[in-house]
Motif scaffolding. Structure first.
Motif, PDB file in Angstrom:
ATOM      1  N   TYR A   1      -8.189  -7.316   0.696  1.00 51.61           N
ATOM      2  CA  TYR A   1      -7.364  -8.513   0.901  1.00 51.61           C
ATOM      3  C   TYR A   1      -7.962  -9.353   2.034  1.00 51.61           C
ATOM      4  CZ  TYR A   1      -3.028 -11.273   1.432  1.00 51.61           C
ATOM      5  OH  TYR A   1      -2.106 -12.296   1.509  1.00 51.61           O
ATOM      6  N   SER A   2      -8.422 -10.542   1.680  1.00 52.47           N
ATOM      7  CA  SER A   2      -9.021 -11.452   2.656  1.00 52.47           C
ATOM      8  C   SER A   2      -8.008 -12.539   3.024  1.00 52.47           C
ATOM      9  CB  SER A   2     -10.279 -12.089   2.037  1.00 52.47           C
ATOM     10  OG  SER A   2     -10.797 -13.070   2.904  1.00 52.47           O
ATOM     11  N   VAL A   3      -7.706 -12.617   4.315  1.00 54.09           N
ATOM     12  CA  VAL A   3      -6.779 -13.640   4.820  1.00 54.09           C
ATOM     13  C   VAL A   3      -7.353 -14.242   6.092  1.00 54.09           C
ATOM     14  CG1 VAL A   3      -4.530 -12.946   3.935  1.00 54.09           C
ATOM     15  CG2 VAL A   3      -5.478 -11.772   5.906  1.00 54.09           C
ATOM     16  N   ARG A   4      -6.812 -15.396   6.476  1.00 53.84           N
ATOM     17  CA  ARG A   4      -7.342 -16.041   7.690  1.00 53.84           C
ATOM     18  C   ARG A   4      -7.081 -15.179   8.917  1.00 53.84           C
ATOM     19  NH1 ARG A   4      -4.486 -20.984   6.029  1.00 53.84           N
ATOM     20  NH2 ARG A   4      -5.846 -21.940   4.497  1.00 53.84           N
ATOM     21  N   THR A   5      -5.821 -14.826   9.127  1.00 61.76           N
ATOM     22  CA  THR A   5      -5.437 -14.035  10.299  1.00 61.76           C
ATOM     23  C   THR A   5      -4.401 -13.003   9.845  1.00 61.76           C
ATOM     24  OG1 THR A   5      -3.449 -15.248  10.952  1.00 61.76           O
ATOM     25  CG2 THR A   5      -5.553 -16.230  11.614  1.00 61.76           C
ATOM     26  N   PRO A   6      -4.125 -11.993  10.662  1.00 59.91           N
ATOM     27  CA  PRO A   6      -3.109 -11.010  10.252  1.00 59.91           C
ATOM     28  C   PRO A   6      -1.769 -11.671   9.934  1.00 59.91           C
ATOM     29  CG  PRO A   6      -4.340 -10.188  12.140  1.00 59.91           C
ATOM     30  CD  PRO A   6      -4.811 -11.591  11.916  1.00 59.91           C
ATOM     31  N   ASP A   7      -1.418 -12.717  10.679  1.00 57.79           N
ATOM     32  CA  ASP A   7      -0.115 -13.367  10.447  1.00 57.79           C
ATOM     33  C   ASP A   7      -0.062 -14.144   9.140  1.00 57.79           C
ATOM     34  OD1 ASP A   7       0.858 -12.352  12.770  1.00 57.79           O
ATOM     35  OD2 ASP A   7       0.499 -14.162  13.965  1.00 57.79           O
ATOM     36  N   ASP A   8      -1.193 -14.372   8.504  1.00 51.38           N
ATOM     37  CA  ASP A   8      -1.210 -15.104   7.232  1.00 51.38           C
ATOM     38  C   ASP A   8      -1.091 -14.191   6.014  1.00 51.38           C
ATOM     39  OD1 ASP A   8      -1.562 -17.807   8.156  1.00 51.38           O
ATOM     40  OD2 ASP A   8      -3.546 -17.174   8.844  1.00 51.38           O
ATOM     41  N   ALA A   9      -1.031 -12.886   6.254  1.00 51.07           N
ATOM     42  CA  ALA A   9      -1.003 -11.952   5.115  1.00 51.07           C
ATOM     43  C   ALA A   9       0.379 -11.922   4.469  1.00 51.07           C
ATOM     44  CB  ALA A   9      -1.380 -10.553   5.591  1.00 51.07           C
ATOM     45  N   LEU A  10       0.445 -12.181   3.187  1.00 55.61           N
ATOM     46  CA  LEU A  10       1.700 -12.057   2.440  1.00 55.61           C
ATOM     47  C   LEU A  10       1.966 -10.576   2.197  1.00 55.61           C
ATOM     48  CD1 LEU A  10       0.970 -15.080   1.968  1.00 55.61           C
ATOM     49  CD2 LEU A  10       1.791 -14.810  -0.372  1.00 55.61           C
ATOM     50  N   PHE A  11       3.227 -10.182   2.275  1.00 54.25           N
ATOM     51  CA  PHE A  11       3.627  -8.791   2.029  1.00 54.25           C
ATOM     52  C   PHE A  11       2.865  -7.822   2.950  1.00 54.25           C
ATOM     53  CE2 PHE A  11       4.354 -11.117  -1.948  1.00 54.25           C
ATOM     54  CZ  PHE A  11       5.668 -10.807  -2.214  1.00 54.25           C
ATOM     55  N   ARG A  12       2.623  -8.261   4.206  1.00 56.68           N
ATOM     56  CA  ARG A  12       1.788  -7.450   5.098  1.00 56.68           C
ATOM     57  C   ARG A  12       2.360  -6.046   5.303  1.00 56.68           C
ATOM     58  NH1 ARG A  12       0.181  -9.230  11.168  1.00 56.68           N
ATOM     59  NH2 ARG A  12       2.432  -9.265  11.393  1.00 56.68           N
ATOM     60  N   ASP A  13       3.684  -5.963   5.578  1.00 56.17           N
ATOM     61  CA  ASP A  13       4.256  -4.640   5.856  1.00 56.17           C
ATOM     62  C   ASP A  13       4.143  -3.731   4.635  1.00 56.17           C
ATOM     63  OD1 ASP A  13       4.822  -5.576   8.333  1.00 56.17           O
ATOM     64  OD2 ASP A  13       6.973  -5.853   7.985  1.00 56.17           O
ATOM     65  N   GLU A  14       4.483  -4.288   3.491  1.00 54.78           N
ATOM     66  CA  GLU A  14       4.438  -3.479   2.262  1.00 54.78           C
ATOM     67  C   GLU A  14       3.018  -2.979   1.985  1.00 54.78           C
ATOM     68  OE1 GLU A  14       6.407  -5.322  -1.080  1.00 54.78           O
ATOM     69  OE2 GLU A  14       5.317  -4.098  -2.532  1.00 54.78           O
ATOM     70  N   LEU A  15       2.037  -3.860   2.165  1.00 47.90           N
ATOM     71  CA  LEU A  15       0.649  -3.477   1.843  1.00 47.90           C
ATOM     72  C   LEU A  15       0.021  -2.607   2.925  1.00 47.90           C
ATOM     73  CD1 LEU A  15      -0.515  -6.893   0.353  1.00 47.90           C
ATOM     74  CD2 LEU A  15       0.051  -4.798  -0.911  1.00 47.90           C
ATOM     75  N   SER A  16       0.632  -2.610   4.131  1.00 47.09           N
ATOM     76  CA  SER A  16       0.088  -1.789   5.225  1.00 47.09           C
ATOM     77  C   SER A  16       0.636  -0.371   5.194  1.00 47.09           C
ATOM     78  CB  SER A  16       0.457  -2.396   6.583  1.00 47.09           C
ATOM     79  OG  SER A  16      -0.072  -3.677   6.719  1.00 47.09           O
ATOM     80  N   ARG A  17       1.736  -0.178   4.468  1.00 50.88           N
ATOM     81  CA  ARG A  17       2.359   1.140   4.430  1.00 50.88           C
ATOM     82  C   ARG A  17       1.394   2.141   3.804  1.00 50.88           C
ATOM     83  NH1 ARG A  17       7.267  -0.502   1.586  1.00 50.88           N
ATOM     84  NH2 ARG A  17       7.788  -1.930   3.251  1.00 50.88           N
ATOM     85  N   PRO A  18       1.214   3.299   4.455  1.00 54.01           N
ATOM     86  CA  PRO A  18       0.301   4.273   3.846  1.00 54.01           C
ATOM     87  C   PRO A  18       0.777   4.652   2.452  1.00 54.01           C
ATOM     88  CG  PRO A  18       0.992   4.955   6.051  1.00 54.01           C
ATOM     89  CD  PRO A  18       1.830   3.769   5.690  1.00 54.01           C
ATOM     90  N   SER A  19      -0.152   4.704   1.523  1.00 55.77           N
ATOM     91  CA  SER A  19       0.218   5.036   0.143  1.00 55.77           C
ATOM     92  C   SER A  19      -0.772   6.071  -0.355  1.00 55.77           C
ATOM     93  CB  SER A  19       0.134   3.770  -0.709  1.00 55.77           C
ATOM     94  OG  SER A  19      -0.176   4.097  -2.038  1.00 55.77           O
ATOM     95  N   PRO A  20      -0.279   7.098  -1.052  1.00 52.37           N
ATOM     96  CA  PRO A  20      -1.199   8.130  -1.535  1.00 52.37           C
ATOM     97  C   PRO A  20      -2.166   7.587  -2.581  1.00 52.37           C
ATOM     98  CG  PRO A  20       1.031   8.481  -2.380  1.00 52.37           C
ATOM     99  CD  PRO A  20       1.111   7.328  -1.424  1.00 52.37           C
ATOM    100  N   ALA A  21      -1.796   6.514  -3.252  1.00 50.56           N
ATOM    101  CA  ALA A  21      -2.592   6.107  -4.406  1.00 50.56           C
ATOM    102  C   ALA A  21      -3.296   4.771  -4.255  1.00 50.56           C
ATOM    103  CB  ALA A  21      -1.700   6.073  -5.642  1.00 50.56           C
ATOM    104  N   VAL A  22      -2.813   3.909  -3.369  1.00 50.05           N
ATOM    105  CA  VAL A  22      -3.426   2.588  -3.243  1.00 50.05           C
ATOM    106  C   VAL A  22      -4.004   2.442  -1.831  1.00 50.05           C
ATOM    107  CG1 VAL A  22      -3.072   0.091  -3.355  1.00 50.05           C
ATOM    108  CG2 VAL A  22      -1.749   1.593  -4.863  1.00 50.05           C
ATOM    109  N   THR A  23      -5.274   2.108  -1.752  1.00 49.76           N
ATOM    110  CA  THR A  23      -5.937   1.925  -0.465  1.00 49.76           C
ATOM    111  C   THR A  23      -6.147   0.435  -0.231  1.00 49.76           C
ATOM    112  OG1 THR A  23      -7.160   3.918  -0.988  1.00 49.76           O
ATOM    113  CG2 THR A  23      -7.973   2.629   0.887  1.00 49.76           C
TER     114      THR A  23
END
Ligand SMILES: Cc1cc2nc3c(=O)[nH]c(=O)nc-3n(C[C@H](O)[C@H](O)[C@H](O)COP(=O)(O)OP(=O)(O)OC[C@H]3O[C@@H](n4cnc5c(N)ncnc54)[C@H](O)[C@@H]3O)c2cc1C
Length: 241
Positions: free
Chosen positions: A147-169
């Protein structure tokens, strides 16, 4: 596809939540909605009191049966439609929705090939639908997101995508500013960075690329240069340059 009908529906806004300073998630309840596959989109039609209409496409941020449709819209400062969807639309307001659309840029849980998702900016929206579908199905197919974004604050769904997941990196890439202590400088996504994040062609990944037109074309060229063959690369262009 979950349902079989493609048509025009009336969507009533039932929930909205900010995702970033310039983007929000908007969820509509849509009577008669046939459901959608992860990666599909809708056309949203707005009608002004004088009858003027504007139509834009938006990816659906979730999938499956049910009569709710979640979109995630990034405001373009000079845009005609996106500022209205991000700033003005209120719960109870209605829009016309046409869809679900698109049968190529989809991922279904019965797929067995490893999946690489590559997003620029709001191009992550269909991939949120895919990662959610993957989690719901308990799929053990490897799925990665770059996921390429300008800055961390520009990431959509940042919390959801940052959550550790067994299957999605998820691999994050920042083009303008990086978080404190980040190991790499901000900058364009180079061929080297793509190569290190994406499975090699001989591992047989199916790669989906989505974002602004220039981003998608540049990444597709990079993938071809790394030896990925065209029919393993699926692209969706959101517009712009
Ligand atoms: C299949 C598909 C799915 C899409 N899904 C989403 C989504 O999930 N979320 C989302 O926010 N957008 C999405 N888009 C983009 C969306 O359709 C609109 O193009 C966007 O919201 C701008 O509309 P606007 O009316 O605000 O701007 P316009 O008035 O149409 O354009 C204003 C200016 O911005 C430029 N521009 C238009 N689109 C872009 C862009 N994407 N990037 C940079 N510059 C642009 C135009 O060239 C113009 O100069 C999707 C597009 C497609 C084709």
């Amino acid at each position: 596809m979950t349902g079989s009908t493609i048509g025009w529906f009336t969507g009533t806004l039932v929930r909205a939540r900010p995702l970033t300073a310039s983007a929000r998630s908007i969820t509509f309840t849509v009577p008669g909605w046939p459901g959608s596959d992860a990666g599909q989109h809708v056309d949203v039609r707005l009608t002004a009191p004088d009858g003027y209409q504007a139509v834009r496409s938006y990816s659906i941020a979730d999938s499956g049966p049910g009569e709710e449709v979640e979109l995630a819209v990034e405001r373009l400062p000079d845009g005609e439609v996106s500022p209205f969807l991000v700033d003005d639309l209120e719960p109870g307001d209605t829009v016309d929705l046409h869809g679900p659309l698109g049968g190529w840029f989809v991922w279904r849980p019965d797929r067995t090939r490893p999946v690489q998702l590559i997003a620029g900016g709001s191009g992550v929206v269909p991939f949120v639908a895919m990662t959610r579908a993957h989690a719901r199905a308990g799929s053990n197919v490897p799925m990665r997101l770059l996921y390429s974004v300008r800055t961390p604050d520009d990431a959509l769904f940042r919390d959801e995508l940052s959550r550790p997941s067994p299957a999605v990196t998820t691999t994050w890439h920042y083009t303008r500013a990086v978080p404190p202590g980040w190991p790499r400088a901000a900058g364009r996504l180079t061929a080297e960075a793509v190569k290190s994040a994406v499975p090699a062609p001989d591992q047989g990944p199916l790669t989906y690329v989505c974002g602004p037109t220039g981003f998608v074309e540049s990444i597709a060229r990079t993938l071809l240069g790394l030896g990925h063959v065209p029919d393993t690369i699926r692209t969706e262009r959101f517009g712009g340059i």
